[in-house]
Design an enzyme around this catalytic site. Structure first.
Site, short mmCIF file in Angstrom:
data_model
loop_
_atom_site.label_atom_id
_atom_site.label_comp_id
_atom_site.label_asym_id
_atom_site.label_seq_id
_atom_site.Cartn_x
_atom_site.Cartn_y
_atom_site.Cartn_z
N TYR A 77 0.83 -1.21 0.00
CA TYR A 77 0.00 0.00 0.00
C TYR A 77 0.86 1.26 0.00
O TYR A 77 0.48 2.27 -0.60
CB TYR A 77 -1.00 -0.01 1.17
N ASN A 113 -13.09 4.32 -6.39
CA ASN A 113 -11.64 4.52 -6.36
C ASN A 113 -11.19 5.03 -5.00
O ASN A 113 -11.87 5.83 -4.37
CB ASN A 113 -11.22 5.49 -7.47
N HIS A 130 -15.26 2.87 -1.34
CA HIS A 130 -14.24 1.89 -0.93
C HIS A 130 -13.13 2.50 -0.09
O HIS A 130 -12.06 1.92 0.03
CB HIS A 130 -13.66 1.17 -2.16
N CYS A 161 0.20 1.23 17.93
CA CYS A 161 -0.12 2.08 19.07
C CYS A 161 0.95 1.92 20.15
O CYS A 161 1.31 0.79 20.51
CB CYS A 161 -1.50 1.68 19.63
N GLY A 201 -15.66 3.41 -16.42
CA GLY A 201 -14.43 2.70 -16.05
C GLY A 201 -14.55 1.69 -14.94
O GLY A 201 -13.64 1.56 -14.14
N PRO A 228 -13.89 1.23 -22.55
CA PRO A 228 -13.38 0.73 -23.83
C PRO A 228 -13.66 -0.76 -24.06
O PRO A 228 -13.53 -1.26 -25.17
CB PRO A 228 -11.86 0.97 -23.73
P1 OAD Z 1 -11.61 -3.09 -12.54
O1 OAD Z 1 -10.14 -3.20 -12.67
O2 OAD Z 1 -12.36 -4.31 -12.16
O3 OAD Z 1 -12.20 -2.59 -13.93
C1 OAD Z 1 -11.65 -1.50 -14.60
C2 OAD Z 1 -12.52 -1.18 -15.78
O4 OAD Z 1 -12.03 0.00 -16.39
C3 OAD Z 1 -12.53 -2.26 -16.87
O5 OAD Z 1 -13.87 -2.52 -17.24
C4 OAD Z 1 -11.77 -1.61 -18.04
O6 OAD Z 1 -12.25 -2.01 -19.30
C5 OAD Z 1 -12.05 -0.15 -17.79
N1 OAD Z 1 -11.04 0.77 -18.32
C6 OAD Z 1 -9.72 0.57 -18.50
N2 OAD Z 1 -9.11 1.69 -18.96
C7 OAD Z 1 -10.10 2.63 -19.06
C8 OAD Z 1 -10.11 3.99 -19.45
N3 OAD Z 1 -9.00 4.62 -19.84
N4 OAD Z 1 -11.30 4.65 -19.43
C9 OAD Z 1 -12.44 4.03 -19.04
N5 OAD Z 1 -12.46 2.75 -18.65
C10 OAD Z 1 -11.32 2.05 -18.66
O7 OAD Z 1 -11.89 -1.87 -11.55
P2 OAD Z 1 -13.21 -1.56 -10.72
O8 OAD Z 1 -14.42 -1.90 -11.50
O9 OAD Z 1 -13.06 -0.20 -10.19
O10 OAD Z 1 -11.95 -2.64 -4.66
O11 OAD Z 1 -13.06 -2.59 -9.54
C11 OAD Z 1 -13.98 -2.55 -8.48
C12 OAD Z 1 -13.25 -2.78 -7.18
O12 OAD Z 1 -12.49 -4.00 -7.25
C13 OAD Z 1 -12.21 -1.73 -6.84
O13 OAD Z 1 -12.76 -0.60 -6.21
C14 OAD Z 1 -11.30 -2.47 -5.92
C15 OAD Z 1 -11.20 -3.79 -6.65
O14 OAD Z 1 -10.90 -4.89 -5.84
C16 OAD Z 1 -11.40 -2.09 -3.54
O15 OAD Z 1 -10.37 -1.46 -3.54
C17 OAD Z 1 -12.21 -2.34 -2.33
#
Ligand code: OAD
Length: 256
Positions: A77, A113, A130, A161, A201, A228
């Site tokens: 992290y 995000n 999140h 702590c 996204g 995309p």
């Molecule tokens: P993902 O990594 O699952 O999905 C990312 C999405 O963004 C995919 O559908 C890609 O096609 C799309 N993508 C990639 N580049 C892009 C761009 N330039 N413009 C638009 N879209 C684009 O990410 P999340 O859906 O956010 O959880 O994932 C959900 C959660 O899973 C996250 O919040 C995280 C992860 O585990 C936690 O951190 C709790």
């Protein structure tokens, strides 16, 4: 309005929906990792570049993984935090913030995000489902109920702590954990009330955030996906625009 293959952007058609959303809280934008991809922050599920293609989420994004090896998780992290601090909002974040300045009170951003790029771009209201990667929190409540601030912990990897030895962890939601209840309730209220939901996204693979698109649709909003690639919730949308956040958001929002 939509091409039969549902693949070519029909910006004009979707842009025509925007005037109907120009009312208090009329527009909600639900964002996922793809929103920040063009700022250089890795997504989770994209093949090759996605974090979960290279790292084990159960080791790095669960309480069990943290308890097993707190230093490994803390260091991972720490690196991601550095990436977030170095990143800048992209043209998509800027387009949302500019729209928000031109039409105060219309836009609510709901984000999965953990970066702060919507806030840094200047969006007034962002609901964070999140958590916040730049914040620390205690792994468990202080047994003595002292309510100490994690910022006062003794530095270390992770900090702990000084009095009870409790560990500090990153302020994000991990697998198996509930979302911050107030944030999710606000997000549900926002999508129930909006006229237009843009889903930008996200793969739609993680619940309950993924369910917000269907909720908006049931409540009578138009739902537009910007991505995309295919997502798991494309069927919940009225329209799917194939393209990236930094390209399509300025094109869509810049004209209004
Ligand atoms: P993902 O990594 O699952 O999905 C990312 C999405 O963004 C995919 O559908 C890609 O096609 C799309 N993508 C990639 N580049 C892009 C761009 N330039 N413009 C638009 N879209 C684009 O990410 P999340 O859906 O956010 O959880 O994932 C959900 C959660 O899973 C996250 O919040 C995280 C992860 O585990 C936690 O951190 C709790």
């Amino acid at each position: 309005m939509q091409d039969p293959m549902n693949t070519k952007p029909d910006l004009t058609g979707v842009a025509a929906l925007l005037p109907g959303a120009l009312r208090p809280r009329g527009l909600v934008v639900l964002t996922g990792a793809g929103m920040s991809a063009e700022s250089g922050i890795a997504t989770f599920r994209d093949a090759q570049s996605g974090l979960w293609a290279r790292f084990d989420p159960m080791q790095l994004a669960s309480e069990e993984g943290f308890r097993e090896d707190p230093q490994r998780v803390w260091d991972w992290y720490a690196e991601r935090r550095e990436g977030v601090r170095r990143a800048e909002p992209n043209a998509g974040h800027v387009a949302l913030a500019d729209f928000d300045r031109r039409h105060p009170g219309v836009l609510t951003v709901v984000t999965q995000n953990v970066d702060d790029l919507h806030q840094r771009a200047g969006v007034a209201e962002t609901i964070r489902l999140h958590g916040d990667i730049l914040r620390d929190k205690w792994l468990e409540p202080c047994p003595r109920g002292l309510g100490c601030d994690p910022a006062t912990a003794v530095p270390g990897r992770p900090p702990r702590c000084a009095d009870c030895g409790h560990l500090v962890r990153p302020g994000v939601v991990w697998f198996g954990e509930a979302l911050p209840p107030q944030a999710f309730a606000l997000a549900e209220e926002a999508v129930r009330r909006c006229r237009l939901l843009l889903v930008v996204g996200t793969s739609g693979a993680v619940w309950p955030a993924a369910g917000l698109a269907a909720l908006a649709r049931r409540a009578g909003a138009m739902v537009v996906i910007i991505n995309p690639a295919d997502s798991e919730i494309d069927a919940d949308a009225n329209h799917v625009l194939r393209g990236t956040a930094a390209t399509l958001l300025p094109a869509l929002l810049g004209a209004i």
